[in-house]
Motif scaffolding. Structure first.
Motif, PDB file in Angstrom:
ATOM      1  N   MET A  53      -4.583  11.593  -3.248  1.00 30.57           N
ATOM      2  CA  MET A  53      -4.926  10.186  -2.988  1.00 30.57           C
ATOM      3  C   MET A  53      -3.684   9.468  -2.461  1.00 30.57           C
ATOM      4  N   ALA A  54      -3.839   8.825  -1.344  1.00 30.50           N
ATOM      5  CA  ALA A  54      -2.708   8.148  -0.706  1.00 30.50           C
ATOM      6  C   ALA A  54      -2.263   6.964  -1.545  1.00 30.50           C
ATOM      7  N   GLY A  55      -0.937   6.759  -1.646  1.00 28.46           N
ATOM      8  CA  GLY A  55      -0.422   5.618  -2.387  1.00 28.46           C
ATOM      9  C   GLY A  55      -0.550   4.327  -1.603  1.00 28.46           C
ATOM     10  N   ARG A  56      -0.172   3.264  -2.270  1.00 31.79           N
ATOM     11  CA  ARG A  56      -0.235   1.962  -1.621  1.00 31.79           C
ATOM     12  C   ARG A  56       0.737   1.933  -0.457  1.00 31.79           C
ATOM     13  N   PRO A  57       0.317   1.489   0.725  1.00 28.42           N
ATOM     14  CA  PRO A  57       1.210   1.493   1.893  1.00 28.42           C
ATOM     15  C   PRO A  57       2.441   0.616   1.653  1.00 28.42           C
ATOM     16  N   ARG A  58       3.574   1.067   2.144  1.00 30.39           N
ATOM     17  CA  ARG A  58       4.822   0.333   1.947  1.00 30.39           C
ATOM     18  C   ARG A  58       4.880  -0.861   2.890  1.00 30.39           C
ATOM     19  N   LEU A  59       5.325  -1.981   2.364  1.00 31.90           N
ATOM     20  CA  LEU A  59       5.464  -3.192   3.183  1.00 31.90           C
ATOM     21  C   LEU A  59       6.669  -3.047   4.119  1.00 31.90           C
ATOM     22  N   PRO A  60       6.585  -3.612   5.315  1.00 34.18           N
ATOM     23  CA  PRO A  60       7.789  -3.700   6.155  1.00 34.18           C
ATOM     24  C   PRO A  60       8.837  -4.564   5.455  1.00 34.18           C
ATOM     25  N   ILE A  61      10.107  -4.314   5.755  1.00 32.63           N
ATOM     26  CA  ILE A  61      11.188  -5.105   5.160  1.00 32.63           C
ATOM     27  C   ILE A  61      11.029  -6.576   5.532  1.00 32.63           C
ATOM     28  N   SER A  62      11.314  -7.445   4.543  1.00 36.66           N
ATOM     29  CA  SER A  62      11.236  -8.911   4.686  1.00 36.66           C
ATOM     30  C   SER A  62       9.807  -9.404   4.880  1.00 36.66           C
ATOM     31  N   THR A  63       8.819  -8.696   4.328  1.00 36.82           N
ATOM     32  CA  THR A  63       7.437  -9.176   4.320  1.00 36.82           C
ATOM     33  C   THR A  63       6.909  -9.103   2.888  1.00 36.82           C
ATOM     34  N   PHE A  64       5.799  -9.791   2.646  1.00 32.56           N
ATOM     35  CA  PHE A  64       5.243  -9.816   1.294  1.00 32.56           C
ATOM     36  C   PHE A  64       3.739  -9.533   1.346  1.00 32.56           C
ATOM     37  N   GLY A  65       3.209  -9.129   0.190  1.00 31.79           N
ATOM     38  CA  GLY A  65       1.788  -8.819   0.086  1.00 31.79           C
ATOM     39  C   GLY A  65       0.966 -10.033  -0.294  1.00 31.79           C
ATOM     40  N   ALA A  66      -0.215  -9.770  -0.818  1.00 37.66           N
ATOM     41  CA  ALA A  66      -1.130 -10.855  -1.168  1.00 37.66           C
ATOM     42  C   ALA A  66      -0.575 -11.682  -2.324  1.00 37.66           C
ATOM     43  N   ILE A  67      -0.811 -12.986  -2.253  1.00 37.30           N
ATOM     44  CA  ILE A  67      -0.368 -13.898  -3.308  1.00 37.30           C
ATOM     45  C   ILE A  67      -1.471 -14.014  -4.360  1.00 37.30           C
ATOM     46  N   LYS A  68      -1.103 -13.827  -5.632  1.00 37.25           N
ATOM     47  CA  LYS A  68      -2.039 -13.980  -6.742  1.00 37.25           C
ATOM     48  C   LYS A  68      -1.573 -15.122  -7.614  1.00 37.25           C
ATOM     49  N   THR A  69      -2.507 -15.987  -7.992  1.00 42.29           N
ATOM     50  CA  THR A  69      -2.164 -17.153  -8.792  1.00 42.29           C
ATOM     51  C   THR A  69      -2.970 -17.143 -10.080  1.00 42.29           C
ATOM     52  N   THR A  70      -2.305 -17.353 -11.198  1.00 37.31           N
ATOM     53  CA  THR A  70      -2.978 -17.385 -12.497  1.00 37.31           C
ATOM     54  C   THR A  70      -2.533 -18.611 -13.276  1.00 37.31           C
ATOM     55  N   GLU A  71      -3.425 -19.082 -14.163  1.00 44.82           N
ATOM     56  CA  GLU A  71      -3.098 -20.208 -15.033  1.00 44.82           C
ATOM     57  C   GLU A  71      -2.398 -19.666 -16.266  1.00 44.82           C
ATOM     58  N   VAL A  72      -1.219 -20.194 -16.559  1.00 43.43           N
ATOM     59  CA  VAL A  72      -0.425 -19.690 -17.680  1.00 43.43           C
ATOM     60  C   VAL A  72      -0.349 -20.680 -18.832  1.00 43.43           C
ATOM     61  N   GLY A  73      -0.902 -21.845 -18.654  1.00 47.37           N
ATOM     62  CA  GLY A  73      -0.886 -22.857 -19.704  1.00 47.37           C
ATOM     63  C   GLY A  73      -1.544 -24.115 -19.212  1.00 47.37           C
ATOM     64  N   ALA A  74      -1.572 -25.101 -20.068  1.00 44.80           N
ATOM     65  CA  ALA A  74      -2.185 -26.376 -19.696  1.00 44.80           C
ATOM     66  C   ALA A  74      -1.401 -27.015 -18.554  1.00 44.80           C
ATOM     67  N   GLY A  75      -2.026 -27.086 -17.405  1.00 46.98           N
ATOM     68  CA  GLY A  75      -1.387 -27.709 -16.250  1.00 46.98           C
ATOM     69  C   GLY A  75      -0.241 -26.901 -15.680  1.00 46.98           C
ATOM     70  N   ARG A  76      -0.132 -25.601 -15.961  1.00 49.38           N
ATOM     71  CA  ARG A  76       0.921 -24.751 -15.417  1.00 49.38           C
ATOM     72  C   ARG A  76       0.304 -23.521 -14.781  1.00 49.38           C
ATOM     73  N   PHE A  77       0.706 -23.226 -13.556  1.00 52.32           N
ATOM     74  CA  PHE A  77       0.185 -22.090 -12.812  1.00 52.32           C
ATOM     75  C   PHE A  77       1.352 -21.251 -12.296  1.00 52.32           C
ATOM     76  N   ARG A  78       1.128 -19.933 -12.237  1.00 53.14           N
ATOM     77  CA  ARG A  78       2.141 -19.023 -11.723  1.00 53.14           C
ATOM     78  C   ARG A  78       1.580 -18.284 -10.508  1.00 53.14           C
ATOM     79  N   ALA A  79       2.347 -18.326  -9.378  1.00 54.17           N
ATOM     80  CA  ALA A  79       1.988 -17.581  -8.176  1.00 54.17           C
ATOM     81  C   ALA A  79       2.949 -16.420  -8.037  1.00 54.17           C
ATOM     82  N   MET A  80       2.434 -15.248  -7.660  1.00 55.96           N
ATOM     83  CA  MET A  80       3.295 -14.074  -7.534  1.00 55.96           C
ATOM     84  C   MET A  80       2.882 -13.240  -6.337  1.00 55.96           C
ATOM     85  N   ALA A  81       3.848 -12.526  -5.797  1.00 58.59           N
ATOM     86  CA  ALA A  81       3.588 -11.626  -4.665  1.00 58.59           C
ATOM     87  C   ALA A  81       4.641 -10.544  -4.657  1.00 58.59           C
ATOM     88  N   ARG A  82       4.292  -9.395  -4.112  1.00 57.99           N
ATOM     89  CA  ARG A  82       5.232  -8.297  -3.962  1.00 57.99           C
ATOM     90  C   ARG A  82       5.977  -8.469  -2.641  1.00 57.99           C
TER      91      ARG A  82
END
Length: 394
Positions: A1-30
């Motif tokens: 099974m092929a692994g996740r494709p490697r990103l080109p240098i200086s690029t990022f993947g999909a942004i995921k945002t989750t609620e971490v508390g009342a009125g606080r959100f965290r956005a993350m990306a690889r």
């Protein structure tokens, strides 16, 4: 099974945002960083949109760091290339900090205002030619500095494979205007000395409690033909007034460090600038008086200093010189550089151009002759005596 494709240098993947508390959100990306490593980058905010905006700002900052050749191309904004060159410049350990500050100032003040809305490929020979002509209409020096900075930025792009050639090298050569160095006359030196003894502000008010440092500085600079930064960097341990003749060792200068201020640099402008200069009697008397003020201090103490014992800022001293010149009726004479030209002219006329170059700390006589020593226009009798040999027989 092929692994996740490697990103080109200086690029990022999909942004995921989750609620971490009342009125606080965290956005993350690889994000694949400049060193090839993939890292998780996060940012928080009071809403999903705020967190994503903060993350994009952080990602954009990371994109500007590292190997710009992987993140920029000929279609990138010229400003992006300029900022990357500036970051690369700041990492250059062989460049003096003062030089880096000057280059950044010239980049932002001269080059970017004209080219910031172009892409890299749109910075063509024709546009550079127009830019340089507009700068030359203001002054040759401005055009020269603009050409130098732009050439360095585009040379950086060539080395990173962004463009194939440096278009600055294909522009027309600028003709340097004729320039004859001008030394101060004895009457002008006397007027400057007189104005320095009783100098006033532009509004005619006396300066509060003058301490005589400016007067002393003028005498030392006239007597050593040193640069202002070199003179202000002289320490107690750099001076020997017991020698015959007395001398000063020029082995440092003052530089501006961004965010820090004025500091003493442990070496002068160039290798040839590290030199020992014999001091004439009039300047030696001033130096001896100043040494008595710091007799109890250690050898590292500066000869010229603020009330707190810190280095005097060269730009403040130059401002004082301008006021003194104004009061002497000599505005625009370009002191303190005029002191070096005056010393160079006297040395060249009496001892030869090589002696003048040695005292001034120049790499070659060409610099001394072109920019410092005023040509000797006095009529010499010796050539006529020699040419008399061509006279017809009596």
């Amino acid at each position: 099974m092929a692994g996740r494709p490697r990103l080109p240098i200086s690029t990022f993947g999909a942004i995921k945002t989750t609620e971490v508390g009342a009125g606080r959100f965290r956005a993350m990306a690889r994000f694949r960083d400049w060193d090839g490593q993939s890292r998780q980058v996060t940012a928080t905010g009071s809403s999903r949109n705020a967190a994503e905006r903060a993350l994009k700002v952080e990602l954009a900052a990371r994109m500007r760091v590292g190997n710009v050749g992987d993140s920029a191309n000929a279609g990138s904004p010229f400003r992006m290339l300029a900022e990357a060159w500036l970051e690369d410049l700041m990492l250059d350990v062989d460049r003096a900090n003062g030089t880096k500050i000057v280059y950044e100032y010239e980049l932002r003040g001269l080059v970017l205002p004209f080219f910031e809305h172009f892409t890299v490929r749109e910075v063509t020979v024709g546009r550079i030619e127009l830019f340089l002509k507009l700068q030359r209409a203001i002054s040759y020096t401005r055009a020269k500095y603009s050409r130098t900075i732009l050439s360095m930025v585009l040379g950086f792009a060539v080395r990173r494979g962004i463009i194939a050639r440096n278009p600055v090298k294909e522009t027309s050569r600028m003709k340097k205007p004729q320039h004859t160095p001008k030394a101060l006359t004895p009457d002008q030196v006397a007027a400057i000395r007189l104005a320095a003894r009783d100098w006033r502000t532009a509004k005619g008010r006396m300066r509060p409690k003058p301490d005589g440092q400016v007067r002393d500085l003028i005498e030392v600079m006239l007597g050593t033909a040193t640069r202002i930064g070199e003179t202000l960097a002289l320490r107690k341990c750099d001076i020997d007034m017991t020698a015959d003749p007395p001398w000063v060792h020029i082995r440092g200068t003052l530089v501006m460090h961004s965010g820090v201020g004025v500091l003493r640099q442990a070496h002068p402008k160039t290798h040839e600038s590290n030199r020992v200069v014999a001091v004439p009697q009039f300047a030696a008397e001033v130096i001896r008086l100043r040494l008595t003020l710091i007799e109890a201090e250690d050898g590292e103490h500066l000869l010229f200093f603020t009330r707190n014992g810190k280095p005097l800022a060269p730009h403040n001293v130059r401002r004082t010189f301008r006021e003194i010149l104004r009061n002497a009726g000599l505005e625009g004479k370009g002191i303190p550089h005029a002191f070096r030209r005056t010393g160079a002219t006297l040395l060249a006329n009496e001892l030869g151009m090589q002696a003048a170059a040695d005292v001034l700390g120049h790499t070659s006589m060409a610099t001394t002759k072109a920019h410092y020593a005023e040509p000797d226009r006095a009529v010499k009798s010796e050539p006529a005596t020699v040419l008399q040999r061509l006279a017809p027989p009596s």
